[in-house]
Design an enzyme around this catalytic site. Structure first.
Site, PDB file in Angstrom:
ATOM      1  N   ARG A 138       0.854   3.575  -2.680  1.00 27.50           N
ATOM      2  CA  ARG A 138      -0.430   3.250  -3.339  1.00 27.50           C
ATOM      3  C   ARG A 138      -1.112   4.495  -3.901  1.00 27.50           C
ATOM      4  NH1 ARG A 138      -2.909  -1.538   0.533  1.00 27.50           N
ATOM      5  NH2 ARG A 138      -1.803  -3.220  -0.534  1.00 27.50           N
ATOM      6  N   LYS A 141       2.945 -18.081   7.696  1.00 25.52           N
ATOM      7  CA  LYS A 141       2.240 -19.359   7.537  1.00 25.52           C
ATOM      8  C   LYS A 141       2.405 -20.010   6.172  1.00 25.52           C
ATOM      9  CE  LYS A 141      -1.286 -19.146  11.029  1.00 25.52           C
ATOM     10  NZ  LYS A 141      -1.312 -17.869  11.703  1.00 25.52           N
ATOM     11  N   GLY A 162       2.035  -5.997   0.277  1.00 25.49           N
ATOM     12  CA  GLY A 162       1.860  -6.233   1.700  1.00 25.49           C
ATOM     13  C   GLY A 162       3.140  -6.051   2.489  1.00 25.49           C
ATOM     14  N   GLY A 178      -2.394 -10.115  -1.151  1.00 29.95           N
ATOM     15  CA  GLY A 178      -3.287 -11.260  -1.388  1.00 29.95           C
ATOM     16  C   GLY A 178      -3.602 -11.438  -2.860  1.00 29.95           C
TER      17      GLY A 178
END
Length: 403
Positions: free
Chosen positions: A39, A203, A356, A379
């Site tokens: 990053r 999930k 992520g 996200g």
């Protein structure tokens, strides 16, 4: 949606101060050593461009989620060293964000100098999108650049509220942000086919909207990770103590039904690496999904699934991957994710990795250089794929049409 305001269109005056919202939310070990500086490296082109234009540069970022003001282990101090090495110049640093110390440091900043403020989230107002904090930050510089794609899905003071204090001639997206948005748009608008989406992670709930949005656009959908067990349950398998989102079984059935109607081929695991509990020293065995013991849990895809998924990826021309195939943080449950990473990296397809955890897997597998594009935001990249408008991007969209 209008055009995104680009850093290239800004007319910087010599010696102007520019505030760049970066994403230096990098992983560190317990000794505060940076373990992956992707990053930080990604922000360099935008910073260099502003320096070449004769600006004084103020950098700001968050790191982690501080609970209550200053926390030593969440200070951006370790970033200073890495940044100065990458930029080959001294970086000034101030352990402050909106106080007198920060103000003084900003005021004494000269053309060609770079100042890094400490963790924005040490200020309560940052995550509350507080206008007073935004106004204070905006007072530091005549120009505002957002290059932090990873936080564009959050309406925070340094991302959203701050833009109210700049007109269109003084705010824009940096090179990284522009690149991220272009990749996501092109991927959805016009992918080379076959287009295969590989989803994983724990999930279904976090990926549900993306799955629904992707279905009409992809040719094949591969589902691994913890979320696969909700689908296996929906198909009628007994999954033991594996991760299950009971309330989403119907949704999983709908996705499988829609896929059939759309002619999209769906691939779910045929075997798993199972264990009585999720730990490094757990006993493990490879079982078909029909034979997961009732008090065991599946924690990674098994070898037959790896072979099946490889086969499905074989003719792909575009691959979008978001989510690991198992609990990759534990070595004995990382093999499936690493195999898939190698397969995607070896493919001739255009390969886009949602940030992520998936980016961490790719890094660990040593495949980062072989992917076409690795997103810096997990996200945010999911929400773009879901077709949502990101708050941080909306405020950098040109309202005035070109006269």
């Amino acid at each position: 949606m209008g055009e995104i305001l680009s850093i290239k269109d800004l007319k910087f005056k010599d010696g102007a101060r520019v505030f760049i919202r970066c994403d230096f939310n990098v992983p560190m070990d317990e000794f505060c050593n940076i373990t992956d500086d992707r990053r930080i490296r990604s922000s360099i082109p935008t910073i260099k461009y502003c320096l070449d234009e004769g600006c004084a540069v103020i950098l700001a970022s968050h790191l982690g989620r501080p609970k209550n003001g200053y926390e030593e282990r969440l200070s951006l101090k370790p970033v200073v060293k890495r940044l100065s090495r990458l930029l080959e110049r001294e970086i000034k640093f101030v352990s402050d964000v909106a106080g007198e110390e920060a103000g003084a440091a900003v005021n004494s900043l000269k053309k060609g100098e770079v100042l890094l403020l400490d963790n924005l989230r040490f200020e309560k107002g940052e995550s509350k999108n507080d206008e007073a904090l935004a106004k204070r930050l905006a007072s530091y510089a005549e120009f505002y650049i957002n290059d932090a794609f990873g936080v564009c899905h959050r309406a925070h003071a340094s991302v959203e509220a701050i833009t109210k204090f700049y007109d269109e001639a003084h705010k824009a997206a940096g090179f990284l942000l522009l690149k991220e948005i272009k990749f996501a748009k092109d991927l959805i608008k016009d992918p080379a086919r076959p287009f295969v989406a590989v989803t994983g992670g724990s999930k279904v709930s976090g990926k549900l909207q993306a799955l629904k949005n992707l279905l009409p656009k992809v040719d094949k959908l591969i589902i691994g990770g913890g979320m696969a067990f909700t689908f296996l349950k929906a198909v009628g398998y007994d999954i033991g103590k594996s991760l299950l989102e009971e309330d989403l079984i119907e949704e999983a059935k709908n996705i499988l039904r829609n896929a059939r109607e759309l002619g999209v081929k769906i691939y779910i695991p045929v075997d798993a690496v199972a264990a009585p509990q999720c730990s490094q020293d757990a006993v493990t065995k490879k079982v078909t999904v029909q034979e997961i013991p009732s008090d065991w849990m599946g924690l990674d895809i098994g070898p037959a699934t790896v072979a099946l998924f490889k086969e499905a990826l074989d003719d792909a021309q575009t691959i979008w991957w978001n989510g690991p195939m198992g609990v990759f943080e534990i070595d004995k449950f990382a093999r499936g994710s690493l195999h898939i990473s190698h397969t995607i990296a070896d493919s001739d397809a255009t390969t886009v990795v949602g940030g992520g955890d998936t980016a961490d897997v790719v890094e660990r597998a040593g495949n980062a250089d072989d992917m076409t594009f690795i997103s810096t935001g997990g996200g945010a990249s999911l929400e773009l794929i879901e077709g949502k408008e990101l708050p941080g991007v909306r405020v950098l969209t040109a309202k005035t049409e070109l006269r």
